[in-house]
Design an enzyme around this catalytic site. Structure first.
Site, PDB file in Angstrom:
ATOM      1  N   TYR A  23     -27.499   1.666 -17.067  1.00 46.50           N
ATOM      2  CA  TYR A  23     -28.914   0.731 -17.039  1.00 46.50           C
ATOM      3  C   TYR A  23     -29.085   0.169 -15.715  1.00 46.50           C
ATOM      4  O   TYR A  23     -30.194  -0.364 -15.791  1.00 46.50           O
ATOM      5  CB  TYR A  23     -28.920  -0.174 -18.303  1.00 46.50           C
ATOM      6  N   ASN A  70     -37.111   0.360 -19.644  1.00 49.17           N
ATOM      7  CA  ASN A  70     -36.608   0.497 -21.032  1.00 49.17           C
ATOM      8  C   ASN A  70     -37.054  -0.548 -21.975  1.00 49.17           C
ATOM      9  O   ASN A  70     -36.896  -1.707 -21.812  1.00 49.17           O
ATOM     10  CB  ASN A  70     -35.274   0.353 -20.875  1.00 49.17           C
ATOM     11  N   GLU A  71     -37.912  -0.329 -23.120  1.00 47.67           N
ATOM     12  CA  GLU A  71     -38.283  -1.114 -23.869  1.00 47.67           C
ATOM     13  C   GLU A  71     -39.222  -2.230 -23.226  1.00 47.67           C
ATOM     14  O   GLU A  71     -39.171  -3.216 -23.963  1.00 47.67           O
ATOM     15  CB  GLU A  71     -37.367  -1.478 -24.852  1.00 47.67           C
ATOM     16  N   ASP A  82     -38.280   2.058 -30.457  1.00 46.61           N
ATOM     17  CA  ASP A  82     -38.618   2.800 -31.722  1.00 46.61           C
ATOM     18  C   ASP A  82     -39.667   2.450 -32.736  1.00 46.61           C
ATOM     19  O   ASP A  82     -39.385   1.952 -33.869  1.00 46.61           O
ATOM     20  CB  ASP A  82     -37.623   3.366 -32.442  1.00 46.61           C
ATOM     21  N   ARG A 121     -45.162   3.169 -29.709  1.00 38.58           N
ATOM     22  CA  ARG A 121     -44.484   4.252 -29.041  1.00 38.58           C
ATOM     23  C   ARG A 121     -45.321   5.745 -28.888  1.00 38.58           C
ATOM     24  O   ARG A 121     -45.016   6.174 -27.718  1.00 38.58           O
ATOM     25  CB  ARG A 121     -42.811   4.552 -29.580  1.00 38.58           C
ATOM     26  N   GLU A 181     -31.511   6.724 -26.701  1.00 37.91           N
ATOM     27  CA  GLU A 181     -30.484   5.938 -27.545  1.00 37.91           C
ATOM     28  C   GLU A 181     -30.369   6.169 -28.846  1.00 37.91           C
ATOM     29  O   GLU A 181     -31.509   6.458 -29.613  1.00 37.91           O
ATOM     30  CB  GLU A 181     -30.629   4.388 -27.519  1.00 37.91           C
ATOM     31  N   TYR A 241     -25.252   5.490 -28.166  1.00 40.45           N
ATOM     32  CA  TYR A 241     -25.002   4.013 -27.851  1.00 40.45           C
ATOM     33  C   TYR A 241     -23.821   3.457 -28.346  1.00 40.45           C
ATOM     34  O   TYR A 241     -23.663   3.689 -29.523  1.00 40.45           O
ATOM     35  CB  TYR A 241     -26.253   3.403 -28.250  1.00 40.45           C
TER      36      TYR A 241
END
Length: 484
Positions: A95, A167-168, A210, A215, A273, A305
């Site tokens: 990450y 990421n998100e 999610d 998304r 993930e 994960y």
């Protein structure tokens, strides 16, 4: 009596030989991964590539500092990579890294183990990530410089599979109104920089939360192409999904809806993930679903994960204070599931020739604000002039000296009696090894010839009479006078 000509030849033919060979390495080993249509493929064989992956960030995403990150410490990589092999993974996701550190050893060892890397370009440190609520403040030259350094350094490793541009970042209504345009801008900037300064163009993707409100529409927006900025589009898309909890099926888990959401998507899709921990111990039953005939037509695998136990209780192993490893029950469960997957059998279930061309951008996307204006000159200078960073390279590693000074234990504290260390899958420098072997063989041959020559000389000399010796010495004297 031995002829004088033979004696003279034996005495005068021993001149020194100089043997030298170049050991300039020729790169071999692990093939880069490309994208063809909706699938990842091996760049050399063209075979589909499915990700059996693992999230790897010991200490959590915040544990990246000026002096270390997950891929900068050889002893840690030597400790963990054999355990990746034991699990049966072919890809890890990291990450955050510090591009000012050297990553050659760990990336080379991963390549030798047959393991690829998916790397996030952001980090939690200041000026190294997008602020989802104030992206105009964080999208600055310092941030862009960091991203470009990461991309340029890791693009040179043949086992860098892909980068995640975020990421998100978008995970609620506010961020959906402020950040989409900046993510798309970053993707385009990375691609234009790579075209100009990197050894190869590594696929760029995004890892999404999610949340059905965002998304799907975000995936469509990030994949679309427009004439003014044709490079601002992802090459693949990731979904962080924790909806398969306990004993489930494709239908009861909602995976059937995931498949339906992306069956017509124009890019490869992965689970960036997975691994719900609401039901313990985790059995990772979703792996059977991920690699089922229904799902491999749409998804290209996923990343479990996570490797190390942190406060959120998702770990496969617990890292002790001294750096030793304690295997948790999740480690064995994931190992059993991954090792049950036969990727060679899965390849026959996919259509490698399926292709979705570029999708033109629409004016609006549900729940997304895509009208933000960005000062594009922020990245223009760095794209043109480049950044200062040490470019990564694979190095030769002596596996005979690969002895991690850390122990691995079972949950009850007894020594783990698992695999016997590192397994070489790809030789990164096969030609250099062949040359070295050839050099050793030739030296051995020379030593043998020298020994035989000395024995022949001794045998011949034993047969000489006093008269022979007088003639030899006289001849040598005359020869010396003539030469000098």
């Amino acid at each position: 009596m031995v002829p004088i000509q033979v004696v003279l030849f034996l005495l005068l033919s021993r001149a020194g030989n100089v043997f030298a060979t170049s050991l300039e390495p020729a790169m071999g080993g692990i093939n880069p991964i490309d994208i063809k249509g909706k699938q990842f493929v091996d760049s050399q064989t063209g075979d589909p590539f499915f990700i059996k992956g693992l999230a790897y960030q010991p200490g959590g995403s915040a544990d990246v500092k000026q002096d270390h990150d997950p891929l900068s410490e050889p002893t840690i990589c030597a400790r963990d990579i054999p355990l990746f092999q034991e699990l049966g993974v072919n890809t890890i996701r990291v990450y955050s890294v510090n591009p000012d550190l050297n990553h050659d050893y760990c990336m080379s060892l991963l390549a030798m183990a047959g393991i690829y890397l998916i790397l996030d370009v952001n980090s939690p440190l200041p000026n190294q990530h997008l602020n989802r609520y104030e992206p105009w403040k964080s999208y600055n030259p310092f941030y862009i410089d960091h991203v470009f350094k990461v991309v340029q350094q890791f693009s040179n490793y043949s086992n860098t599979l892909a980068f995640f541009a975020g990421n998100e970042v978008i995970n609620d209504f506010k961020s959906s109104q402020l950040s989409p345009r900046y993510i798309k801008q970053l993707i385009g900037d990375i691609k234009m920089f790579s075209d100009k300064h990197c050894a190869r163009s590594v696929p760029i993707g995004y890892s999404a939360a999610d949340d059905l409100k965002y998304r799907v529409s975000l995936s469509n927006y990030l994949a679309c192409s427009n004439d003014s900025n044709p490079r601002q589009k992802v090459d693949f898309y990731g979904v962080n999904s924790y909806q398969w909890c306990g004993k489930q099926t494709l239908k009861s888990s909602g995976y059937d809806l995931l498949i339906d959401s992306y069956k017509d998507y124009s890019k490869p899709v992965i689970l960036s993930e997975f691994g719900c921990n609401k039901v313990l111990p985790r059995k990772f039953g979703e792996i059977e679903g991920i690699f089922s005939s229904e799902m491999v037509k749409v998804f290209s695998g996923g990343l479990a994960y996570e490797y190390s136990q942190e406060s959120n209780n998702y770990g496969l192993v617990e890292i002790q204070d001294e750096g030793d490893i304690k295997l948790l029950s999740d480690f064995h469960e994931l190992k059993d599931q991954y090792r049950s997957v036969d990727l060679s059998n899965i390849k026959g279930k996919t259509d490698i020739n399926q292709f979705k061309g570029d999708v033109p951008c629409k004016d609006t996307y549900e729940n997304m604000n895509i009208k933000m204006e960005i000062a594009e000159e922020l990245s223009k200078e760095l794209i043109e002039d480049g950044v200062t960073v040490d470019v990564g390279k694979h190095i030769a590693i002596n596996l005979d000296k690969l002895h991690p000074n850390k122990a691995v234990y079972n949950m009850d504290g007894t020594p783990w009696q698992g695999a016997n260390g590192f397994k070489l899958v790809h030789d990164l420098f096969p030609q250099a090894k062949d040359k070295a072997t050839s050099k050793d063989d030739k030296k051995q041959k020379e030593r043998k010839e020298s020994t035989e020559h000395k024995k022949s000389t001794a045998t011949a000399l034993k047969c000489l009479t006093i008269y022979d010796w007088a003639v030899v010495i006289s001849t040598i004297t005359i020869f010396a006078i003539t030469m000098f």
